[in-house]
Design a protein around this motif. Structure first.
Motif, PDB file in Angstrom:
ATOM      1  N   LEU A 276       9.091   4.429  -2.904  1.00 32.00           N
ATOM      2  CA  LEU A 276       9.888   4.471  -2.712  1.00 32.00           C
ATOM      3  C   LEU A 276      10.795   6.003  -2.689  1.00 32.00           C
ATOM      4  CD1 LEU A 276      12.485   2.382  -1.829  1.00 32.00           C
ATOM      5  CD2 LEU A 276      12.958   2.944  -4.207  1.00 32.00           C
ATOM      6  N   SER A 277      10.204   6.783  -2.870  1.00 32.27           N
ATOM      7  CA  SER A 277      10.652   8.159  -3.030  1.00 32.27           C
ATOM      8  C   SER A 277       9.729   9.211  -2.051  1.00 32.27           C
ATOM      9  CB  SER A 277      10.051   9.193  -4.773  1.00 32.27           C
ATOM     10  OG  SER A 277       8.610   9.010  -5.145  1.00 32.27           O
ATOM     11  N   TYR A 304       7.920  -7.206  -1.772  1.00 30.05           N
ATOM     12  CA  TYR A 304       7.679  -6.109  -1.570  1.00 30.05           C
ATOM     13  C   TYR A 304       8.167  -5.169  -3.249  1.00 30.05           C
ATOM     14  CZ  TYR A 304       6.027  -6.255   2.872  1.00 30.05           C
ATOM     15  OH  TYR A 304       5.929  -6.051   4.508  1.00 30.05           O
ATOM     16  N   VAL A 305       6.780  -4.243  -3.642  1.00 30.35           N
ATOM     17  CA  VAL A 305       7.831  -3.397  -5.107  1.00 30.35           C
ATOM     18  C   VAL A 305       7.610  -2.218  -4.656  1.00 30.35           C
ATOM     19  CG1 VAL A 305       6.345  -3.253  -7.528  1.00 30.35           C
ATOM     20  CG2 VAL A 305       6.049  -5.416  -6.693  1.00 30.35           C
ATOM     21  N   PHE A 306       9.382  -2.265  -4.495  1.00 31.99           N
ATOM     22  CA  PHE A 306       9.390  -0.669  -4.315  1.00 31.99           C
ATOM     23  C   PHE A 306       9.718   0.112  -5.722  1.00 31.99           C
ATOM     24  CE2 PHE A 306      10.875  -2.878  -0.860  1.00 31.99           C
ATOM     25  CZ  PHE A 306      10.519  -2.327   0.070  1.00 31.99           C
ATOM     26  N   PHE A 324      12.074  -9.086  -2.961  1.00 31.55           N
ATOM     27  CA  PHE A 324      11.477  -7.411  -3.182  1.00 31.55           C
ATOM     28  C   PHE A 324      11.879  -7.231  -4.412  1.00 31.55           C
ATOM     29  CE2 PHE A 324      15.379  -7.107  -0.628  1.00 31.55           C
ATOM     30  CZ  PHE A 324      16.151  -5.691  -1.981  1.00 31.55           C
ATOM     31  N   ILE A 325      11.410  -6.437  -5.402  1.00 39.83           N
ATOM     32  CA  ILE A 325      12.156  -6.004  -6.056  1.00 39.83           C
ATOM     33  C   ILE A 325      11.871  -4.198  -6.537  1.00 39.83           C
ATOM     34  CG2 ILE A 325       9.577  -6.163  -7.605  1.00 39.83           C
ATOM     35  CD1 ILE A 325      12.383  -6.713 -10.103  1.00 39.83           C
ATOM     36  N   LYS A 337      12.035  -7.592 -15.202  1.00 39.38           N
ATOM     37  CA  LYS A 337      12.358  -9.500 -14.516  1.00 39.38           C
ATOM     38  C   LYS A 337      11.393  -8.959 -13.205  1.00 39.38           C
ATOM     39  CE  LYS A 337      16.168  -9.242 -11.030  1.00 39.38           C
ATOM     40  NZ  LYS A 337      17.444  -8.363  -9.913  1.00 39.38           N
ATOM     41  N   PHE A 338      10.465  -8.377 -13.119  1.00 43.84           N
ATOM     42  CA  PHE A 338       9.309  -8.127 -11.996  1.00 43.84           C
ATOM     43  C   PHE A 338       8.430  -9.643 -12.785  1.00 43.84           C
ATOM     44  CE2 PHE A 338       5.169  -5.821 -11.264  1.00 43.84           C
ATOM     45  CZ  PHE A 338       4.721  -6.491 -10.106  1.00 43.84           C
ATOM     46  N   TYR A 339       7.874  -9.457 -14.195  1.00 44.10           N
ATOM     47  CA  TYR A 339       7.296 -10.295 -14.066  1.00 44.10           C
ATOM     48  C   TYR A 339       7.956 -11.608 -14.349  1.00 44.10           C
ATOM     49  CZ  TYR A 339       4.794  -6.627 -16.408  1.00 44.10           C
ATOM     50  OH  TYR A 339       3.951  -5.498 -16.924  1.00 44.10           O
TER      51      TYR A 339
END
Ligand code: GDP
Length: 354
Positions: A276-277, A304-306, A324-325, A337-339
């Motif tokens: 994201l950066s 999608y993993v930002f 996405f997260i 939360k991702f898991y």
């Protein structure tokens, strides 16, 4: 535009560093046409020779593909070793490939690329020193003629076929284990290895010694490795990292990718990691998706993993049509939360038994 040139040059610098070189300087030429003999024109080539001499550079890397004749002429005028972008990428793959299959695939791509550039190189080959562009097949093989390279290509293809047959058997035994497979995909440097290192800690028998290699370098991983992880609900799944994608992947390497990304085809869920950066992150997402569709992986369930949210102060306007997260792998922001999202998405797809 100029910005694109400088971005591309920056990526080339990162690639060169990944190959273990020290960058002494960069130069860019604005020119509408390519010179058949020198690519950059004889005047600029003479300037480059002077620059290389002043900097005591022993290697010059071009951010383009060069012909055999151009390499020969440029080496003559600059007295330095001349390497093009594709050779550099292939060299990195050669030094990072771990499995027999990965090594063979990279060698195949190298042999094909070299044989297309033999014309004009002639006896030049024998005086090339070690270092970039010579790793992989090795100096001895560079000296053999095109006919021998052709034979080598045939042999490699035969060996690869054999390996692929064996893998088929291995895969069906894994299918019997019935664990869901999750694959990390995404642009180089987006944080895939870092995330994998976090995820595997969730496994019951997590063993610190097995931590995968993380480096702020391109292509930290080439070969597919399967690892075990545990979901919040306590059931296990398999997780695999993939080679990082870059723009302008040499055509022959796309073929090599197909096999190294084979596991992705059998994944129940893809974690598409995005940095994201990076202000070019949308372009990087498109590049990754393009490669995925080129290897025939279109209709996969994707999360999608930002990543690297910490670098954008945990703020971003994200618009994708898929789940996405936003996380930070290093600061462990949103990790639980991702898991949970991985668990949710896996539970929606019952594992297909092959
Ligand atoms: P890969 O090429 O996709 O496997 O990327 P890596 O996992 O090797 O990460 C590339 C670089 O980004 C490393 O220096 C990581 O430490 C760094 N990195 C990964 N995740 C984060 C994050 O969430 N925040 C920040 N600031 N850096 C990260």
């Amino acid at each position: 535009t100029d910005i694109d040139i400088y971005d591309s040059m920056k990526e080339l610098e990162e690639l060169a560093q990944a190959a273990g070189t020290k960058i002494l300087g960069t130069t860019v030429q604005n020119k509408e046409t390519y010179d058949a003999a020198y690519y950059i024109g004889k005047g600029k080539a003479e300037e480059l020779a002077e620059l290389a001499e002043n900097m005591e550079a022993d290697t010059i890397i071009f951010n383009e593909e060069l012909s055999g004749v151009q390499i020969k002429n440029l080496e003559e005028i600059t007295k330095a070793k001349v390497i093009d972008r594709t050779t550099l990428i292939l060299d990195i793959f050669a030094s990072r490939a771990l499995s027999k299959e990965g090594k063979l695939q990279v060698e195949l791509a190298q042999q094909k690329y070299r044989s297309a550039r033999l014309i004009g190189l002639g006896s030049q080959l024998s005086r090339l020193g070690g270092g970039i562009g010579t790793r992989g097949p090795g100096e001895k093989k560079l000296e053999i003629d095109k006919r021998h390279i052709k034979q080598r290509i045939i042999d490699i293809q035969k060996e690869l076929k054999e390996i692929s047959k064996n893998r088929q058997t291995q895969r069906s035994s894994r299918a019997k284990s019935n664990l869901p497979l999750v694959a990390l995909v995404g642009y180089t440097n987006s944080g895939k290895s870092t995330i994998l290192n976090e995820i595997i800690k969730t496994h019951k028998d997590y063993d610190k010694e097995k931590e995968v290699y993380v480096q702020d370098m391109l292509f930290a991983t080439l070969d597919v490795q399967l690892r075990k992880a545990t979901l919040p609900s306590n059931s296990d799944y398999l997780i695999t990292d993939t080679v990082g994608f870059v723009s302008q992947i040499p055509h022959d390497l796309i073929e090599a990718f197909k096999a190294t990304l084979e596991e992705v085809k059998y994944a129940d869920l893809l974690l598409h990691v995005v940095d994201l950066s990076n202000d070019k992150y949308k372009l990087q997402m498109d590049t990754t998706n393009k490669v995925l569709s080129e290897i025939g992986v279109d209709n996969k369930k994707v999360l999608y993993v930002f990543n690297k949210a910490d670098k954008v102060n945990y703020e971003a306007n994200i618009s994708v049509n898929e789940p996405f997260i936003m996380i930070s792998a290093t600061k462990r922001y949103n990790i639980d939360k991702f898991y949970e999202m991985i668990e949710q998405m896996l539970s929606k797809s019952k594992k297909k038994v092959e």
